[in-house]
Design an enzyme around this catalytic site. Sequence first.
Site, mmCIF file in Angstrom:
data_model
loop_
_atom_site.group_PDB
_atom_site.id
_atom_site.type_symbol
_atom_site.label_atom_id
_atom_site.label_comp_id
_atom_site.label_asym_id
_atom_site.label_seq_id
_atom_site.Cartn_x
_atom_site.Cartn_y
_atom_site.Cartn_z
ATOM 1 N N ARG A 102 45.667 38.810 35.656
ATOM 2 C CA ARG A 102 44.660 38.031 35.176
ATOM 3 C C ARG A 102 44.592 36.299 35.115
ATOM 4 O O ARG A 102 45.900 36.025 34.737
ATOM 5 C CB ARG A 102 44.034 38.631 33.737
ATOM 6 N N THR A 380 33.317 40.808 43.291
ATOM 7 C CA THR A 380 34.623 41.399 42.887
ATOM 8 C C THR A 380 35.113 42.372 43.934
ATOM 9 O O THR A 380 34.052 42.837 44.706
ATOM 10 C CB THR A 380 34.790 41.900 41.600
ATOM 11 N N THR A 398 39.262 39.616 41.807
ATOM 12 C CA THR A 398 38.220 38.790 41.664
ATOM 13 C C THR A 398 38.180 37.316 41.698
ATOM 14 O O THR A 398 39.238 36.852 41.260
ATOM 15 C CB THR A 398 37.237 39.185 40.464
ATOM 16 N N ASP A 422 34.200 34.268 31.832
ATOM 17 C CA ASP A 422 34.449 35.665 30.930
ATOM 18 C C ASP A 422 35.069 35.342 29.664
ATOM 19 O O ASP A 422 35.155 36.439 28.887
ATOM 20 C CB ASP A 422 35.471 36.581 31.873
ATOM 21 N N SER A 451 38.196 40.999 30.482
ATOM 22 C CA SER A 451 37.658 41.567 31.810
ATOM 23 C C SER A 451 37.185 42.911 31.711
ATOM 24 O O SER A 451 37.389 43.565 30.861
ATOM 25 C CB SER A 451 38.870 41.596 32.831
ATOM 26 N N SER A 452 35.980 43.151 32.625
ATOM 27 C CA SER A 452 35.622 44.684 32.758
ATOM 28 C C SER A 452 36.124 45.226 33.703
ATOM 29 O O SER A 452 35.778 46.655 33.972
ATOM 30 C CB SER A 452 34.069 44.422 32.815
ATOM 31 N N GLY A 472 31.410 44.621 39.749
ATOM 32 C CA GLY A 472 30.244 44.881 39.140
ATOM 33 C C GLY A 472 30.183 44.010 37.916
ATOM 34 O O GLY A 472 29.128 44.426 37.048
ATOM 35 N N GLY A 473 31.081 43.311 37.437
ATOM 36 C CA GLY A 473 30.820 42.831 36.092
ATOM 37 C C GLY A 473 30.730 43.684 35.027
ATOM 38 O O GLY A 473 31.545 44.816 34.865
HETATM 39 O O1 DON Z 1 36.780 40.407 35.290
HETATM 40 C C1 DON Z 1 35.184 40.524 35.009
HETATM 41 O O2 DON Z 1 34.860 41.288 34.426
HETATM 42 C C2 DON Z 1 34.512 40.071 36.099
HETATM 43 N N1 DON Z 1 34.923 38.541 36.337
HETATM 44 C C3 DON Z 1 34.313 40.615 37.262
HETATM 45 C C4 DON Z 1 33.164 40.096 38.175
HETATM 46 C C5 DON Z 1 32.677 41.018 39.104
HETATM 47 O O3 DON Z 1 32.984 42.059 38.973
HETATM 48 C C6 DON Z 1 31.531 40.451 39.981
HETATM 49 N N2 DON Z 1 31.077 41.451 40.827
HETATM 50 N N3 DON Z 1 30.403 42.119 41.493
#
Ligand code: DON
Length: 571
Positions: A102, A380, A398, A422, A451-452, A472-473
């Site tokens: 990360r 991502t 990502t 984030d 992070s997710s 997908g955040g």
């Molecule tokens: O790490 C995370 O949770 C976010 N930066 C992820 C971003 C993400 O999944 C965007 N995608 N669709």
Amino acid sequence: MRSGVVAVVLAAVTLLVPSSAPQARPASAAASGSRAVVVASEPLAAEVGIDILRSGGNVIDAAVAVGFALAVTYPRAGNLGGGGFLLYRRASDGASFFIDFRERAPRSANAALFRTKDGKPDLEKIQSGPLSVGVPGSPAGLCLAAKRFGSLPLEKLAAPAVRLARKGFPVSETLAESLARAWEWDTLNKDEGASNTFGRDGRPLQEGDLLRQPDLADILESIGRKGPDAFYKGDFAARLAGGLKKLGGIMDERDLAEYAAAERTPLKGKFRDVEIVTSPPPSAGGVMLLMMLNMLESAQLEQYGHNSSESIHLMAEAMRRAFADRSEYLGDPDFSEVPVQRLTDPAYAHERWADVSLERATPSSQIGPGIAALAEGPHTTHYSIMDAEGNAVSVTTTLNWGYGSGILIPGTGVLLNNEMDDFSLGPEAPNLYGLIGREANEVEPAKRMLSSMTPTLVLRDGKAWLVLGSPGGSRIPNAVLQVLLNRTVFDLPLREAVEAPRVHHQWKPDRLDLEKRGIPADVARNLEKRGHTLRPSPWWIGEVNVAELDAGMGRVLGVADPRRGGVVAVW
Ligand code: DON
């Protein structure tokens, strides 16, 4: 079509789903092989993984080579200038490992930097531009994985990506569409390095144009020869940090030199007759996944049926509670104590579940963090690799938004992330994904942002069975949860388990998102009667790319989520 790669034909699927009536159900790419499978978001990179396996590499070699290749062929999310998580299970001794690469905050970043003069959260500053850039982790993470668990020389793993970057490859329809989307192109076009790489004369490259990335080829080649120092130290680091500073950034050479990927202990849990191996903090996703499974363990969802109003209601109640806890307790474990044991304890889930009613939604305002108690951005990427012995790798990586910050320092070839978003600027300042948080995830020097991302493995009878994860955040843990429940509780075949419509709740806002296709109107009505505020989800909920081992048949199956057009490559 190249041999071994099943491409998904998805003419009309873009990330933003048109707001009209239910979409037709897109077909997923599914294929099986007797030796190995790679499920990823882009075909050239997936094929690189299979080539490495064929030439004697193991699944980690394949994962590292796919990671490098995605940085070239899938620039919206594949990266050297971003970060991610890699989860690995070695079949020979059943040991599992987690590599955290990360991004971190630069040493001179702090919460005050992202406040306006009158003390308000400055979302623009943390979400875009040079201050949104976290110290990249991917080169360190991929090199550490190769050093610890790979069998081939790093040079060989970087070589296919070097070739793709140096010789170039024709821009696909999907890449052309993504580059041309207004927000993406505006971001890239603002930056000299990015617009020269991905465009010509101020316009995005078109389908069929050759995308050549010679600077990216150079840095990939030197990483292959010299390891991560080629990126984090010396001339390259000076160019990267110096270029960013000119734009107003604060990441310096020392931030790069001091970055290190971390090996952490994967989280483990049980759900019915399967074991779950998943991501520890600074991922919030693994903790939340185990919490939600613990809460749903006793809910007997199968008696209500798949995607019935009762099942969706109960899942939403589990999601709501897990997200409330996320906001309070989760952050970088190197900076504050994250109560992982407590949160993932089945007894805690039992307490948390005590006020759930089958008849009524609990308003989020009545739920706080439980001890003493996330909208999707565009990109991502997750890839899953497994061989027939059950060696398995699950990687999510990502730049945060599609193409990250859109900043590409000339001469480096590397697109930089905007991962600083984030971090949390406090309960009154939801980030891009609508997520809020507190001190545990406040900006601090050299801290990793929460992070997710939730790369996960599911074991059955002591063997790796499923490899999965998603972009997908904030939606990531919920997307992973639903595929897992579909496959275990509802016993859907893998393809249906992936295709089935998904739902999403993240506590705040107090709203249940339903994918626009497939959830019947009467189910929606019954959810509203229970007190849920429904919204047709403006985005797909995740892109779950899954590999599954059929131990009996000695075959590995891959299913790429049709929502964003992934691919399965087999051997
Ligand atoms: O790490 C995370 O949770 C976010 N930066 C992820 C971003 C993400 O999944 C965007 N995608 N669709």
